[in-house]
Design a protein around this motif. Structure first.
Motif, PDB file in Angstrom:
ATOM      1  N   ILE A   1       0.747  -0.885   0.028  1.00 34.76           N
ATOM      2  CA  ILE A   1      -0.024   0.105   0.084  1.00 34.76           C
ATOM      3  C   ILE A   1       0.644   1.284  -0.071  1.00 34.76           C
ATOM      4  CG2 ILE A   1      -1.635   1.494   1.301  1.00 34.76           C
ATOM      5  CD1 ILE A   1      -2.862  -1.322   2.314  1.00 34.76           C
ATOM      6  N   LYS A   2       2.131   1.208   0.873  1.00 41.03           N
ATOM      7  CA  LYS A   2       2.751   2.273   0.781  1.00 41.03           C
ATOM      8  C   LYS A   2       3.566   2.459  -0.306  1.00 41.03           C
ATOM      9  CE  LYS A   2       5.649   2.661   4.275  1.00 41.03           C
ATOM     10  NZ  LYS A   2       5.299   4.072   5.115  1.00 41.03           N
ATOM     11  N   GLY A   3       3.866   1.317  -1.165  1.00 41.42           N
ATOM     12  CA  GLY A   3       4.297   1.718  -2.504  1.00 41.42           C
ATOM     13  C   GLY A   3       3.660   2.226  -3.465  1.00 41.42           C
ATOM     14  N   LEU A   4       2.258   1.531  -3.357  1.00 38.75           N
ATOM     15  CA  LEU A   4       1.408   2.331  -4.617  1.00 38.75           C
ATOM     16  C   LEU A   4       0.899   3.624  -4.211  1.00 38.75           C
ATOM     17  CD1 LEU A   4      -1.317  -0.776  -4.679  1.00 38.75           C
ATOM     18  CD2 LEU A   4       0.379  -0.257  -6.329  1.00 38.75           C
ATOM     19  N   LEU A   5       0.959   4.035  -2.999  1.00 38.06           N
ATOM     20  CA  LEU A   5       0.795   5.524  -2.565  1.00 38.06           C
ATOM     21  C   LEU A   5       1.895   6.257  -3.009  1.00 38.06           C
ATOM     22  CD1 LEU A   5      -1.509   7.232  -1.194  1.00 38.06           C
ATOM     23  CD2 LEU A   5      -0.035   6.817   1.038  1.00 38.06           C
ATOM     24  N   ALA A   6       3.046   5.957  -2.841  1.00 41.81           N
ATOM     25  CA  ALA A   6       4.305   6.452  -3.202  1.00 41.81           C
ATOM     26  C   ALA A   6       4.175   6.680  -4.760  1.00 41.81           C
ATOM     27  CB  ALA A   6       5.554   5.694  -2.997  1.00 41.81           C
ATOM     28  N   ILE A   7       3.735   5.739  -5.365  1.00 43.70           N
ATOM     29  CA  ILE A   7       3.632   5.863  -7.145  1.00 43.70           C
ATOM     30  C   ILE A   7       2.380   7.003  -7.418  1.00 43.70           C
ATOM     31  CG2 ILE A   7       2.672   4.668  -9.204  1.00 43.70           C
ATOM     32  CD1 ILE A   7       3.647   2.041  -7.945  1.00 43.70           C
TER      33      ILE A   7
ATOM     34  N   TYR B   1      16.570   0.632  -1.093  1.00 48.60           N
ATOM     35  CA  TYR B   1      15.248   0.023  -0.787  1.00 48.60           C
ATOM     36  C   TYR B   1      14.495   0.934   0.035  1.00 48.60           C
ATOM     37  CZ  TYR B   1      12.245  -4.393  -0.143  1.00 48.60           C
ATOM     38  OH  TYR B   1      11.210  -5.014   0.028  1.00 48.60           O
ATOM     39  N   TYR B   2      13.388   1.396  -0.382  1.00 51.06           N
ATOM     40  CA  TYR B   2      12.544   2.294   0.660  1.00 51.06           C
ATOM     41  C   TYR B   2      11.422   1.715   1.264  1.00 51.06           C
ATOM     42  CZ  TYR B   2      15.448   5.917  -1.893  1.00 51.06           C
ATOM     43  OH  TYR B   2      16.488   6.541  -2.485  1.00 51.06           O
ATOM     44  N   ILE B   3      10.500   0.709   0.559  1.00 50.47           N
ATOM     45  CA  ILE B   3       9.539   0.347   1.373  1.00 50.47           C
ATOM     46  C   ILE B   3       9.524  -1.319   1.483  1.00 50.47           C
ATOM     47  CG2 ILE B   3       6.924   0.002   1.346  1.00 50.47           C
ATOM     48  CD1 ILE B   3       7.239   2.511  -1.052  1.00 50.47           C
TER      49      ILE B   3
END
Length: 619
Positions: free
Chosen positions: A121-127, A399-401
């Motif tokens: 979810i954090k990755g999709l939010l970052a996108i 690697y951030y998330i």
């Protein structure tokens, strides 16, 4: 299969009876506790007729037999002085390092789905934010960010529950201890800048949100304190005094000593890894990328999780997991190279399929089923991982998330300043491993072995073609959440060596018949049932992972061998709370063990499913 000969060969190749401390069996595997795993000849064991593979889990050496395992086990007893299951105790205790790895893996494994989901979810939010679809000030962003960040902020509570199950203490008391450490008044007190003391003892200001090591140490200590208090308190006062005294002792001790110590340990590990990459740079990345596959085989990769979590919390990024991406792509590339070079149609197809699976982050089928089997491709995979790791270190990929997947589905984990460099580097280990595999070549699987390869993959307890089967539908034996076999934390199931199928994470402890047919096996520990349908499908329902060790406790069987059942008839019941509290994963594989008799086995359902809903179609 000649069970007597298979048993004699196994006894000889595991080092003889003198090397066996204990042997039991579950629904599909012989489980040996050996004095010395090093003297086992795994290569020859895997060539013994009836043996479909081997695996080492902790100190236990496992031989995968399939449905015939009870007969092979009995033959082993007949050809040795071992008389009954469990009559021997393994006098072997784990060394400190093994014990630490066991605790870390046993604690993190159950919570990985929550962390992976939140990370995605954090990755999709970052996108969405980087594309300008959402702004950080929007209410949608704030809510989605809370969903994605919640599991990480309150990670100590998740770890506390999981660790308590591992240590055998009260999970709710453990959660209360973690909640106290994260309480807003404690956070405010620490952020005030004032000196903090408890009963005159100094309290070091520590940020417990998203921390790992402090809570693991705290719950480990709590398990001993709780056990000690439970022994000395009279029965009539246990309910109140045991949890009360445990929390009154552990929370202050954690604030005063354990928390700061855990933070220091975590920071030292992160600094050490950071210094390695800062000073060794390319060499550090090459070493880690080239050895990740070996590290995973030993189970030591779990030891890196606290360091990774600490890096993400304190720095906002990690430099360890990028190398794991490279190792996985190396395994995928090596399997692809095998597919290009092999002349055996069946093995070529297997190599290509496992290559694709490895690209998606599931490497066990490629690593164990193809590359290690061919030997040189496995070396090529390590070389590819080393080259990729060196590249990532050289250009400083971060690697951030924590996305929960180290394949293409987890690429969102790289979203940040080095995202483009990360994407450009993904093909490097794949190409290198594929080219090296092609150049080094390997001893190909001979054409006459094709039938044997198919038979091993099918894991049928009869010869392929011996049973006439027709197309049919398999219905869900459980109410729960449908998952792929790749999500099962056991390579025997996740690599589909036992056959194709699905897994279900149950939400009710009732198993019903998925087909109309005959009960072929009710295992004596009642954790697994085999059933053959009227149309010839052989179905294995295996409740939980390693639940054979419960020896039937918390399970109730409603059928016996030879019973005729209809779809939906009750087969067994199990106490979900008790099994989970004992530290076992309840994910339940539903396997078609005669997979080789079918052209396709297709899942029909995702997400939540009720019992008696169609979940598989066989054709």
């Amino acid at each position: 299969m000649d069970y007597q000969k298979t048993a004699k060969d196994i006894l000889e190749l595991v080092g003889g009876e003198a090397n066996i401390q204990n042997v039991i069996h579950c629904m599909t595997r012989l489980r040996f506790n050996l004095k010395d795993n090093q003297i086992v000849d795994r290569k020859k064991i895997e060539k013994v007729p009836g043996v479909m593979g081997t695996n080492i889990s902790g100190d236990q050496f496992q031989i995968i037999i399939g449905n015939d395992v009870p007969k092979v086990y009995q033959a082993i007893l007949d050809n040795s002085s071992i008389k009954t299951e469990g009559n021997q105790k393994s006098g072997k205790s784990k060394n400190a390092i093994s014990a630490i790895f066991d605790v870390i893996s046993g604690t993190f494994t159950p919570i990985l789905p929550a962390i992976a989901g939140a990370g995605m979810i954090k990755g999709l939010l970052a996108i969405a934010a980087s594309m300008g679809w959402l702004t950080a000030e929007s209410q949608v962003y704030v809510i989605l960010n809370a969903i994605g960040d919640g599991a990480f902020y309150f990670l100590p509570i998740l770890l506390a529950v999981s660790a308590a199950r591992k240590f055998g203490s009260n999970v709710y008391v453990a959660a209360a201890i973690a909640a106290a450490l994260l309480h807003p008044t404690i956070t405010t007190l620490f952020s005030s800048g004032e000196k903090v003391a408890f009963l005159g003892l100094p309290v070091t200001a520590v940020t417990y949100a998203s921390s790992v090591i402090p809570i693991l140490l705290a719950i480990w200590l709590a398990s001993y304190v709780e056990n000690w208090i439970d022994r000395i308190i009279p029965s009539m006062f246990k309910l109140i005094l045991v949890p009360t005294l445990t929390m009154l002792i552990i929370v202050p001790v954690t604030l005063i000593a354990v928390g700061p110590l855990g933070t220091i340990i975590g920071n030292m590990l992160s600094v050490g890894v950071g210094a390695l990459f800062d000073n060794a740079g390319i060499l550090a990345g090459a070493i880690l990328g080239g050895t990740w596959s070996l590290i995973i085989m030993t189970g030591m990769h779990y030891a890196f999780l606290p360091v990774v979590m600490n890096n993400l919390t304190t720095k906002g990024y990690d430099v360890i997991l990028p190398s794991m991406f490279m190792a996985n792509m190396g395994q995928a590339g090596a399997a692809f190279g095998v597919a290009l070079r092999s002349k055996n149609k069946t093995f070529k197809s297997l190599a290509m399929t496992t290559s694709i699976t490895a690209v998606m982050g599931v490497t066990e089928p490629a690593m164990y089923g193809v590359n290690m089997r061919m030997k040189k491709p496995f070396i090529a995979a390590l070389i590819g991982g080393a080259v990729g790791g060196a590249y990532y270190s050289a250009v400083g990929v971060k690697y951030y998330i924590l996305g929960g997947n180290v394949g293409l589905p987890g690429i969102a984990s790289f979203i940040g300043d080095t995202f483009l460099l990360a994407v450009l580097g993904l093909p490097i280990p794949f190409i290198v491993a594929a080219v090296v595999t092609y150049i080094l070549s390997f001893t190909d699987v001979e054409n006459e072995e094709e039938e044997e390869v198919v038979e091993e993959a099918a894991v049928a307890n009869k010869e392929v073609g011996a049973t006439v089967v027709t197309a049919e539908t398999i219905y869900s034996p459980l109410k729960g959440e449908v998952k792929s076999l790749s999500e099962v934390n056991d390579a025997t199931f996740s690599s589909e060596v036992m056959g194709k199928g699905i897994s279900i994470l149950p939400i009710e402890g009732e198993v019903v018949a998925p087909v109309s047919g005959t009960i072929t096996t009710v295992f004596k520990t009642k954790h697994a049932i085999g059933i053959t349908s009227e149309n010839g499908a052989e179905i294995l329902i295996h409740v939980g992972i390693d639940t054979v060790r419960l020896d039937g406790e918390h399970f109730t069987a409603h059928v016996k061998d030879g019973d005729i059942v209809k779809v939906g008839d009750p087969l067994l019941s199990f106490d979900m709370a008790a099994i989970t509290a004992a530290g076992y994963d309840l994910i339940t594989p539903i396997i078609v063990t005669n997979t080789g008799n079918y052209q396709t086995i297709k899942p029909l359902k995702d997400g939540l499913v009720n019992s008696k809903e169609a979940v598989l179609t066989l054709s």
